[in-house]
Design a protein around this motif. Structure first.
Motif, PDB file in Angstrom:
ATOM      1  N   UNK B  41       0.806  -1.225   0.000  1.00  0.00           N
ATOM      2  CA  UNK B  41       0.000   0.000   0.000  1.00  0.00           C
ATOM      3  C   UNK B  41       0.841   1.279   0.000  1.00  0.00           C
ATOM      4  N   UNK B  42       2.072   1.168  -0.415  1.00  0.00           N
ATOM      5  CA  UNK B  42       2.938   2.346  -0.507  1.00  0.00           C
ATOM      6  C   UNK B  42       3.399   2.538  -1.950  1.00  0.00           C
ATOM      7  N   UNK B  43       3.927   3.737  -2.240  1.00  0.00           N
ATOM      8  CA  UNK B  43       4.502   3.971  -3.555  1.00  0.00           C
ATOM      9  C   UNK B  43       5.875   3.340  -3.680  1.00  0.00           C
ATOM     10  N   UNK B  44       6.392   3.367  -4.886  1.00  0.00           N
ATOM     11  CA  UNK B  44       7.739   2.855  -5.127  1.00  0.00           C
ATOM     12  C   UNK B  44       8.753   3.852  -4.564  1.00  0.00           C
ATOM     13  N   UNK B  45       9.697   3.343  -3.781  1.00  0.00           N
ATOM     14  CA  UNK B  45      10.699   4.195  -3.158  1.00  0.00           C
ATOM     15  C   UNK B  45      12.070   3.843  -3.718  1.00  0.00           C
ATOM     16  N   UNK B  46      12.833   4.870  -4.086  1.00  0.00           N
ATOM     17  CA  UNK B  46      14.162   4.625  -4.624  1.00  0.00           C
ATOM     18  C   UNK B  46      15.095   4.160  -3.515  1.00  0.00           C
ATOM     19  N   UNK B  47      15.747   3.014  -3.750  1.00  0.00           N
ATOM     20  CA  UNK B  47      16.742   2.502  -2.802  1.00  0.00           C
ATOM     21  C   UNK B  47      18.130   3.030  -3.134  1.00  0.00           C
ATOM     22  N   UNK B  48      18.474   2.949  -4.420  1.00  0.00           N
ATOM     23  CA  UNK B  48      19.791   3.396  -4.860  1.00  0.00           C
ATOM     24  C   UNK B  48      19.803   3.505  -6.375  1.00  0.00           C
ATOM     25  N   UNK B  49      20.852   4.176  -6.881  1.00  0.00           N
ATOM     26  CA  UNK B  49      20.965   4.342  -8.324  1.00  0.00           C
ATOM     27  C   UNK B  49      22.424   4.350  -8.751  1.00  0.00           C
ATOM     28  N   UNK B  50      22.663   3.833  -9.940  1.00  0.00           N
ATOM     29  CA  UNK B  50      23.976   3.880 -10.577  1.00  0.00           C
ATOM     30  C   UNK B  50      23.852   4.719 -11.844  1.00  0.00           C
ATOM     31  N   UNK B  51      24.720   5.749 -11.944  1.00  0.00           N
ATOM     32  CA  UNK B  51      24.671   6.602 -13.137  1.00  0.00           C
ATOM     33  C   UNK B  51      26.072   6.896 -13.638  1.00  0.00           C
ATOM     34  N   UNK B  52      26.892   5.861 -13.759  1.00  0.00           N
ATOM     35  CA  UNK B  52      28.237   5.894 -14.342  1.00  0.00           C
ATOM     36  C   UNK B  52      29.300   6.501 -13.447  1.00  0.00           C
ATOM     37  N   UNK B  53      29.047   6.598 -12.190  1.00  0.00           N
ATOM     38  CA  UNK B  53      30.087   7.031 -11.248  1.00  0.00           C
ATOM     39  C   UNK B  53      30.677   5.762 -10.597  1.00  0.00           C
ATOM     40  N   UNK B  54      30.748   5.711  -9.310  1.00  0.00           N
ATOM     41  CA  UNK B  54      31.310   4.553  -8.625  1.00  0.00           C
ATOM     42  C   UNK B  54      30.484   3.311  -8.904  1.00  0.00           C
ATOM     43  N   UNK B  55      31.162   2.177  -9.119  1.00  0.00           N
ATOM     44  CA  UNK B  55      30.434   0.948  -9.467  1.00  0.00           C
ATOM     45  C   UNK B  55      29.768   0.314  -8.256  1.00  0.00           C
ATOM     46  N   UNK B  56      30.264   0.585  -7.064  1.00  0.00           N
ATOM     47  CA  UNK B  56      29.603   0.091  -5.861  1.00  0.00           C
ATOM     48  C   UNK B  56      28.756   1.229  -5.305  1.00  0.00           C
ATOM     49  N   UNK B  57      27.462   1.004  -5.294  1.00  0.00           N
ATOM     50  CA  UNK B  57      26.534   2.051  -4.915  1.00  0.00           C
ATOM     51  C   UNK B  57      25.894   1.705  -3.577  1.00  0.00           C
ATOM     52  N   UNK B  58      25.932   2.657  -2.675  1.00  0.00           N
ATOM     53  CA  UNK B  58      25.279   2.446  -1.378  1.00  0.00           C
ATOM     54  C   UNK B  58      23.941   3.169  -1.365  1.00  0.00           C
ATOM     55  N   UNK B  59      22.944   2.501  -0.809  1.00  0.00           N
ATOM     56  CA  UNK B  59      21.621   3.089  -0.763  1.00  0.00           C
ATOM     57  C   UNK B  59      21.110   3.227   0.649  1.00  0.00           C
ATOM     58  N   UNK B  60      19.807   3.379   0.735  1.00  0.00           N
ATOM     59  CA  UNK B  60      19.200   3.555   2.053  1.00  0.00           C
ATOM     60  C   UNK B  60      18.998   2.207   2.726  1.00  0.00           C
ATOM     61  N   UNK B  61      18.808   2.246   4.034  1.00  0.00           N
ATOM     62  CA  UNK B  61      18.470   1.048   4.822  1.00  0.00           C
ATOM     63  C   UNK B  61      19.520  -0.060   4.725  1.00  0.00           C
TER      64      UNK B  61
END
Lengths: 113, 115
Positions: B41-61
């Motif tokens: 019952x919630x919307x989609x929430x962004x956890x993390x994103x990769x956009x050609x910077x560091x290959x290891x991406x840290x997100x929320x939670x």
């Protein structure tokens, strides 16, 4: 800051009826997107507004679907007449620029009986 | 053209154990990749994103993902699962610099956390 809101959260209609879904984007976001998830399938793109103009409507399934965004604020998605296969969850998203992440609303669950 | 494949429709892990949600993609252009989560019952929430910077991406939670071009993968991991992580997770690919390409969602992976 208020997020993307969608109304109604649920809608149950009979085949042949009309339904209008509404999306209020985050204030100031020029880009507004509609997506749909049919049960068991992936979320699919429907269309993209930039302000009040349709940037891309290539994902709209057929001419029973009409999307508008008068004044470049909220958007409506009308289905007329509804068919059984239109059942699913309709998501709206907004973003300030096209290359920015999209913020999604909670979705409207549409059931056509 | 782009596509994204989430290899598992359901994943079950015990609370406190590692989480691995798999995602493979294909893209004609340098892709941007995202993980979104949807709780009931919630919307989609962004956890993390990769956009050609560091290959290891840290997100929320506590989630992170590693972009591996050679394997065309962007798997989502978390060292220790929490009950609140139970949700559906979507891998998304986009060639944002190519205006003709849309954002493409995977079919989703439902994560179950066992007590």
């Amino acid at each position: 800051e208020a997020g993307v809101t969608q109304f109604p959260s649920h809608s149950v209609i009979e085949k042949g009826q009309t339904v209008t879904l509404r999306c209020d984007p985050i204030s100031g976001h020029d880009n507004l997107y509609w997506y749909r998830r049919v049960m068991g399938k992936e979320i699919k793109f429907l269309l993209h507004f930039v302000k009040e103009s349709k940037q891309d409507e290539s994902g709209m399934p057929n001419n029973r679907f009409l999307a508008e965004r008068t004044g470049g604020t909220y958007s409506t998605l009308k289905v007329q007449p509804a068919e059984l296969e239109d059942s699913g969850v309709y998501f709206c998203a907004s973003s300030p620029t096209e290359v920015y992440e999209q913020y999604f609303g909670p979705g409207t669950r549409l059931t056509v009986t | 053209a782009q596509s994204v494949t989430q290899l598992d429709s359901h994943v079950s892990v015990s609370e406190g154990t590692p989480v691995l949600l798999r995602c493979n993609y294909s893209s004609s252009y340098s892709p941007s990749l995202f993980w979104y989560v949807q709780h009931p019952n919630k919307g989609l929430q962004l956890l993390l994103k990769y956009t050609s910077a560091a290959t290891l991406v840290k997100g929320i939670n506590g989630f992170e993902a590693e972009f591996k071009k050679s394997e065309t993968s962007f798997h989502l991991t978390k060292p220790s699962a929490h009950m609140s992580d139970a949700a559906e997770y979507f891998c998304v690919v986009s060639a944002l610099m190519n205006r003709d390409d849309k954002i493409i969602f995977g079919k989703g992976t439902r994560l179950h956390i066992l007590p």
